[in-house]
Design an enzyme around this catalytic site. Structure first.
Site, mmCIF file in Angstrom:
data_model
loop_
_atom_site.group_PDB
_atom_site.id
_atom_site.type_symbol
_atom_site.label_atom_id
_atom_site.label_comp_id
_atom_site.label_asym_id
_atom_site.label_seq_id
_atom_site.Cartn_x
_atom_site.Cartn_y
_atom_site.Cartn_z
ATOM 1 C CB SER A 28 -0.874 0.058 1.257
ATOM 2 O OG SER A 28 -1.802 -0.964 1.266
ATOM 3 C CG HIS A 59 -2.926 -1.869 -3.706
ATOM 4 N ND1 HIS A 59 -2.186 -2.965 -3.371
ATOM 5 C CD2 HIS A 59 -3.128 -1.192 -2.567
ATOM 6 C CE1 HIS A 59 -1.964 -2.951 -2.071
ATOM 7 N NE2 HIS A 59 -2.529 -1.880 -1.556
ATOM 8 C CG HIS A 81 -4.529 -7.210 0.387
ATOM 9 N ND1 HIS A 81 -4.537 -6.336 -0.673
ATOM 10 C CD2 HIS A 81 -3.489 -6.855 1.175
ATOM 11 C CE1 HIS A 81 -3.533 -5.480 -0.527
ATOM 12 N NE2 HIS A 81 -2.881 -5.763 0.583
ATOM 13 C CE1 TYR A 83 -8.319 -5.687 1.716
ATOM 14 C CE2 TYR A 83 -6.408 -6.306 3.029
ATOM 15 C CZ TYR A 83 -7.004 -5.478 2.095
ATOM 16 O OH TYR A 83 -6.293 -4.474 1.538
ATOM 17 C CD GLU A 84 -7.872 -7.152 -2.701
ATOM 18 O OE1 GLU A 84 -8.284 -6.546 -3.698
ATOM 19 O OE2 GLU A 84 -6.695 -7.553 -2.579
ATOM 20 C CB ALA A 111 1.449 0.079 4.686
ATOM 21 C CG MET A 209 -4.690 -6.181 7.233
ATOM 22 S SD MET A 209 -6.066 -5.156 6.714
ATOM 23 C CE MET A 209 -6.283 -4.087 8.158
ATOM 24 C CB SER A 210 -0.171 -8.127 2.835
ATOM 25 O OG SER A 210 0.879 -7.310 3.318
ATOM 26 C CG ASN A 233 -1.172 2.636 11.298
ATOM 27 O OD1 ASN A 233 -0.952 2.142 10.185
ATOM 28 N ND2 ASN A 233 -1.678 1.942 12.300
ATOM 29 C CG HIS A 245 -6.610 2.846 3.184
ATOM 30 N ND1 HIS A 245 -5.598 1.910 3.317
ATOM 31 C CD2 HIS A 245 -6.686 3.117 1.865
ATOM 32 C CE1 HIS A 245 -5.105 1.635 2.123
ATOM 33 N NE2 HIS A 245 -5.745 2.355 1.226
HETATM 34 N N1 HPA Z 1 -3.121 -2.933 11.323
HETATM 35 C C1 HPA Z 1 -3.225 -3.821 10.334
HETATM 36 N N2 HPA Z 1 -2.800 -3.572 9.100
HETATM 37 C C2 HPA Z 1 -2.259 -2.379 8.848
HETATM 38 C C3 HPA Z 1 -2.126 -1.397 9.845
HETATM 39 C C4 HPA Z 1 -2.591 -1.700 11.155
HETATM 40 O O1 HPA Z 1 -2.513 -0.890 12.096
HETATM 41 N N3 HPA Z 1 -1.534 -0.322 9.254
HETATM 42 C C5 HPA Z 1 -1.321 -0.654 7.970
HETATM 43 N N4 HPA Z 1 -1.753 -1.889 7.705
#
Ligand code: HPA
Length: 272
Positions: A28, A59, A81, A83-84, A111, A209-210, A233, A245
């Protein structure tokens, strides 16, 4: 699966006059690195037989193949991903394709939220290990013995030489670098503060998440793997603010110069 793989690989090869050696999966907001590739060939995922299509904002959904620092590379601008709604097989299909194309080294980026409270947004973290917290595994099902063993060792799936090499490159460039354990969750929700506390107790430094499915697949196939997280973050509950996001994309935007410089330097002198 093998037929699908052959058709995808043949299609990509038909567009290329070189053999990529290094694969890059750009997470990302980190797809910009693909724009630094010289004499690029672009192949949209939607044009590749049996390739899934990416659905996430930020993306691009294409392969960029060319040279970076004189090395033949293939980059994914955008990944798939779990989750998609894709299966683990879909998520890792491009890694199989890269392997079949001749890629021996894979640089995986993402990320991630900072779980380690010593981290700050904008930090880059070299992944030393991961925790598969997805409750699934891309290798479930019949094993392809041609590719790798039934019960693959994961104790050094993140290549130690590459970890040292990436650390040296960061130091040479005066880019501050963290190291740590990446926890792969399915998403799409960000975690709760209680979950982040739990992940910290379990030894996690960053969460995303990847990455985990692709790394398992690459390790199984004998590829050498380097992982880099951009801490976009602080994970939930560390700062008293909600996660978005947009924040993830803003931070990756801000760190991208460091990120590009570092990955270029890593590739420039990547040990064979
Ligand atoms: N959690 C999960 N996935 C993420 C985060 C997070 O805080 N930041 C970027 N991808």
């Amino acid at each position: 699966m093998n037929n699908h793989l052959n058709e995808a690989t043949t299609y990509i090869q038909s567009k290329l006059s070189m053999t990529p050696e290094i694969g890059l999966i750009l997470g990302s907001g980190l797809g910009v690195l693909g724009d630094a590739i010289e004499s690029p060939t672009f192949i949209d995922y939607k044009d590749i037989p049996h390739f899934p299509e990416s659905t996430v904002e930020g993306h691009k959904g294409r392969l960029v193949i060319g040279h970076l620092e004189g090395k033949p590379v293939i980059a994914m601008q955008g990944r798939f991903h779990y989750y998609e709604g894709y299966s683990m097989q879909d998520v890792t299909f491009p890694v199989h394709v890269m392997k079949q194309l001749g890629v021996a080294s894979l640089i995986v980026t993402n990320a991630a939220g900072g779980v380690n409270t010593a981290f700050k947004p904008g930090d880059l973290m070299i992944i030393t290990d991961h925790i598969n917290n997805m409750g699934d595994n891309p290798l479930i099902g019949p094993n392809d013995d041609q590719l790798g063993v039934r019960f693959p060792d994961m104790s050094q799936v993140y290549d130690r030489t590459y970890i040292d090499h990436a650390t040296t490159c960061a130091n040479e460039l005066n880019i501050p670098i963290q190291k740590g354990v990446y926890v792969g969750n399915t998403g799409p929700v960000y975690e709760t503060p209680a979950e982040i506390k739990m992940l910290r107790l379990l030894g996690g430094d960053a969460v995303g998440m990847s990455t985990v499915p692709e790394v398992i697949t690459a390790g199984h196939a004998g590829m050498r793997v380097l992982g880099i997280s951009c801490i976009s973050n602080m994970a939930a509950g560390i700062l008293d603010q909600p996660l978005t996001h947009d924040e993830v994309i803003e931070t990756t935007e801000y760190v991208k110069d460091h990120f590009i410089k570092l990955v270029k330097q890593i590739i420039h002198t990547l040990p064979q």
